[in-house]
Design a protein around this motif. Structure first.
Motif, PDB file in Angstrom:
ATOM      1  N   UNK A  39       0.832  -1.197   0.000  1.00  0.00           N
ATOM      2  CA  UNK A  39       0.000   0.000   0.000  1.00  0.00           C
ATOM      3  C   UNK A  39       0.868   1.248   0.000  1.00  0.00           C
ATOM      4  N   UNK A  40       0.364   2.295  -0.607  1.00  0.00           N
ATOM      5  CA  UNK A  40       0.992   3.600  -0.490  1.00  0.00           C
ATOM      6  C   UNK A  40       0.793   4.108   0.937  1.00  0.00           C
ATOM      7  N   UNK A  41       1.877   4.512   1.602  1.00  0.00           N
ATOM      8  CA  UNK A  41       1.792   4.866   3.023  1.00  0.00           C
ATOM      9  C   UNK A  41       0.805   5.992   3.293  1.00  0.00           C
ATOM     10  N   UNK A  42       0.825   7.008   2.451  1.00  0.00           N
ATOM     11  CA  UNK A  42      -0.046   8.156   2.704  1.00  0.00           C
ATOM     12  C   UNK A  42      -1.522   7.778   2.569  1.00  0.00           C
ATOM     13  N   UNK A  43      -1.834   6.896   1.613  1.00  0.00           N
ATOM     14  CA  UNK A  43      -3.221   6.457   1.457  1.00  0.00           C
ATOM     15  C   UNK A  43      -3.660   5.607   2.638  1.00  0.00           C
ATOM     16  N   UNK A  44      -2.771   4.728   3.076  1.00  0.00           N
ATOM     17  CA  UNK A  44      -3.068   3.875   4.231  1.00  0.00           C
ATOM     18  C   UNK A  44      -3.302   4.714   5.475  1.00  0.00           C
ATOM     19  N   UNK A  45      -2.476   5.743   5.656  1.00  0.00           N
ATOM     20  CA  UNK A  45      -2.588   6.598   6.831  1.00  0.00           C
ATOM     21  C   UNK A  45      -3.880   7.425   6.783  1.00  0.00           C
ATOM     22  N   UNK A  46      -4.347   7.697   5.575  1.00  0.00           N
ATOM     23  CA  UNK A  46      -5.557   8.493   5.379  1.00  0.00           C
ATOM     24  C   UNK A  46      -6.825   7.674   5.633  1.00  0.00           C
ATOM     25  N   UNK A  49      -9.171   1.551   6.373  1.00  0.00           N
ATOM     26  CA  UNK A  49      -9.955   0.501   5.723  1.00  0.00           C
ATOM     27  C   UNK A  49      -9.175  -0.129   4.575  1.00  0.00           C
ATOM     28  N   UNK A  50      -8.279   0.644   3.972  1.00  0.00           N
ATOM     29  CA  UNK A  50      -7.466   0.108   2.879  1.00  0.00           C
ATOM     30  C   UNK A  50      -6.549  -1.004   3.388  1.00  0.00           C
ATOM     31  N   UNK A  51      -5.953  -0.791   4.542  1.00  0.00           N
ATOM     32  CA  UNK A  51      -5.115  -1.825   5.150  1.00  0.00           C
ATOM     33  C   UNK A  51      -5.960  -3.038   5.524  1.00  0.00           C
ATOM     34  N   UNK A  52      -7.175  -2.799   6.031  1.00  0.00           N
ATOM     35  CA  UNK A  52      -8.067  -3.897   6.407  1.00  0.00           C
ATOM     36  C   UNK A  52      -8.391  -4.765   5.197  1.00  0.00           C
ATOM     37  N   UNK A  53      -8.663  -4.137   4.064  1.00  0.00           N
ATOM     38  CA  UNK A  53      -8.956  -4.894   2.844  1.00  0.00           C
ATOM     39  C   UNK A  53      -7.752  -5.719   2.427  1.00  0.00           C
ATOM     40  N   UNK A  54      -6.570  -5.109   2.432  1.00  0.00           N
ATOM     41  CA  UNK A  54      -5.357  -5.801   2.014  1.00  0.00           C
ATOM     42  C   UNK A  54      -5.062  -7.001   2.920  1.00  0.00           C
ATOM     43  N   UNK A 248     -14.865  -1.233  -3.858  1.00  0.00           N
ATOM     44  CA  UNK A 248     -14.602   0.218  -3.922  1.00  0.00           C
ATOM     45  C   UNK A 248     -13.235   0.616  -3.355  1.00  0.00           C
ATOM     46  N   UNK A 249     -12.634  -0.245  -2.526  1.00  0.00           N
ATOM     47  CA  UNK A 249     -11.360   0.092  -1.880  1.00  0.00           C
ATOM     48  C   UNK A 249     -10.150  -0.566  -2.560  1.00  0.00           C
ATOM     49  N   UNK A 250     -10.408  -1.463  -3.495  1.00  0.00           N
ATOM     50  CA  UNK A 250      -9.356  -2.339  -4.014  1.00  0.00           C
ATOM     51  C   UNK A 250      -8.133  -1.601  -4.556  1.00  0.00           C
ATOM     52  N   UNK A 251      -8.371  -0.662  -5.442  1.00  0.00           N
ATOM     53  CA  UNK A 251      -7.247  -0.018  -6.128  1.00  0.00           C
ATOM     54  C   UNK A 251      -6.312   0.668  -5.144  1.00  0.00           C
ATOM     55  N   UNK A 252      -6.869   1.440  -4.214  1.00  0.00           N
ATOM     56  CA  UNK A 252      -6.038   2.145  -3.246  1.00  0.00           C
ATOM     57  C   UNK A 252      -5.494   1.220  -2.159  1.00  0.00           C
ATOM     58  N   UNK A 253      -6.035  -0.006  -2.079  1.00  0.00           N
ATOM     59  CA  UNK A 253      -5.580  -0.965  -1.066  1.00  0.00           C
ATOM     60  C   UNK A 253      -4.416  -1.813  -1.563  1.00  0.00           C
TER      61      UNK A 253
END
Length: 300
Positions: A39-46, A49-54, A248-253
């Motif tokens: 994951x991109x760190x800044x997106x994960x920090x924002x 839920x992205x980390x949860x999906x991954x 909906x979260x896949x790409x950023x996750x």
């Protein structure tokens, strides 16, 4: 419970081998379609839920793979434990997806801090400060963690009042299921699969098979196959449900895939899995039920 040869079976007309092979193909297809990357760190920090999906997607894929390996080693009944985790992925992601990003971020970070602090301080209580210091945790650091735990608890109690969840510091799974619109699925699977993880009088009794005039066995081959088939059936179904909510979260996750594979490519395998039939959680043999034409009588 009593057992007679051939009575306890997963789904009439299909063998466990059929199901193992189909789920192995499903796992291979998922592995081909989905790449779980970083994951991109800044997106994960924002948005946590992205980390949860991954994390959840990776665990689900590995659980499906592990279940087929266990099943091939006559240990597939143990894979029922994986069903509980996959179910909770569906329940909790559904709940967090229903919140705004700001609401989700506040609740996720607070619950995460609570879990982490409780584990850290439980370890301190168990091994003592001398051992903790040898593990690089100074008394000052641990004292500060104690203060943070108290603060986090107060924050969770404030959030409990805001959301009106059932439970104290953390929401109950039943409340999460209701909020995510999965209450029927929760009622069916949650407590039953927890019995595969915890000490349970009910689970112990359902694992004892035999004849009142003879002996009780706890390794009934028929029932072990039934549990293995149940786990394999639920794991792929829960994965599909999770996928639908996580899209909906896949790409950023950090999830990417092979876009050349279409639904038409996957449909034959999905139809094959569906065609194998749903495996029930509770087998009639557990209650000494027999087909109407059966002449065998028994007592529980």
């Amino acid at each position: 419970m009593t057992e007679h040869d051939g009575v306890v079976e997963p789904i009439r007309g299909y063998s466990l081998q059929d199901r193992i092979e189909a789920v192995e193909e499903f796992a291979a297809l998922v592995d081909q379609i989905v790449h779980i990357g970083d994951l991109d760190w800044s997106k994960h920090e924002f948005d946590f839920r992205l980390l949860a999906v991954n994390v959840s997607l990776r665990r689900q894929v590995e659980s499906i793979q592990a279940a087929t390996i266990l099943a091939r080693q006559n240990l597939g009944h143990l894979a029922v434990a994986f069903v509980r985790a996959s179910l909770e992925d569906v329940l909790y992601l559904g709940f967090f997806a229903s919140l705004t990003r700001e609401e989700s971020q506040e609740l996720f970070s607070t619950l995460g801090s609570w879990d982490g602090l409780r584990s850290l301080l439980a370890q301190r209580s168990y091994v003592g400060d001398e051992v903790m210091q040898a593990l690089w945790f100074s008394p000052e650091f641990l004292d500060a963690a104690e203060a943070r735990r108290a603060e986090t608890r107060e924050k969770l109690l404030d959030l409990q009042k805001k959301y009106r969840w059932a439970g104290r510091e953390v929401p109950s799974a039943a409340w999460i299921a209701k909020k995510s619109g999965k209450q029927e699925l929760y009622n069916y699977l949650h407590s039953a699969t927890s019995r595969s993880l915890h000490f349970s009088a009910g689970e112990i009794l359902r694992r004892g098979w035999g004849d009142p005039a003879n002996k009780v066995v706890t390794n009934s081959g028929h029932f072990r196959e039934h549990l293995a088939a149940f786990a394999l059936d639920q794991l792929w179904r829960l994965h599909v449900e999770f996928w639908e909510m996580a899209t909906p979260f896949m790409e950023d996750a950090g999830i990417s895939g092979d876009e050349s594979i279409t639904f038409e490519d996957t449909q034959p395998l999905l139809n094959r899995l569906i065609g194998l039939g749903k495996v029930p959680l509770v087998h009639a043999g557990e209650w000494n039920r027999r087909p109407p034409h059966s002449q065998t009588s028994s007592s529980r």
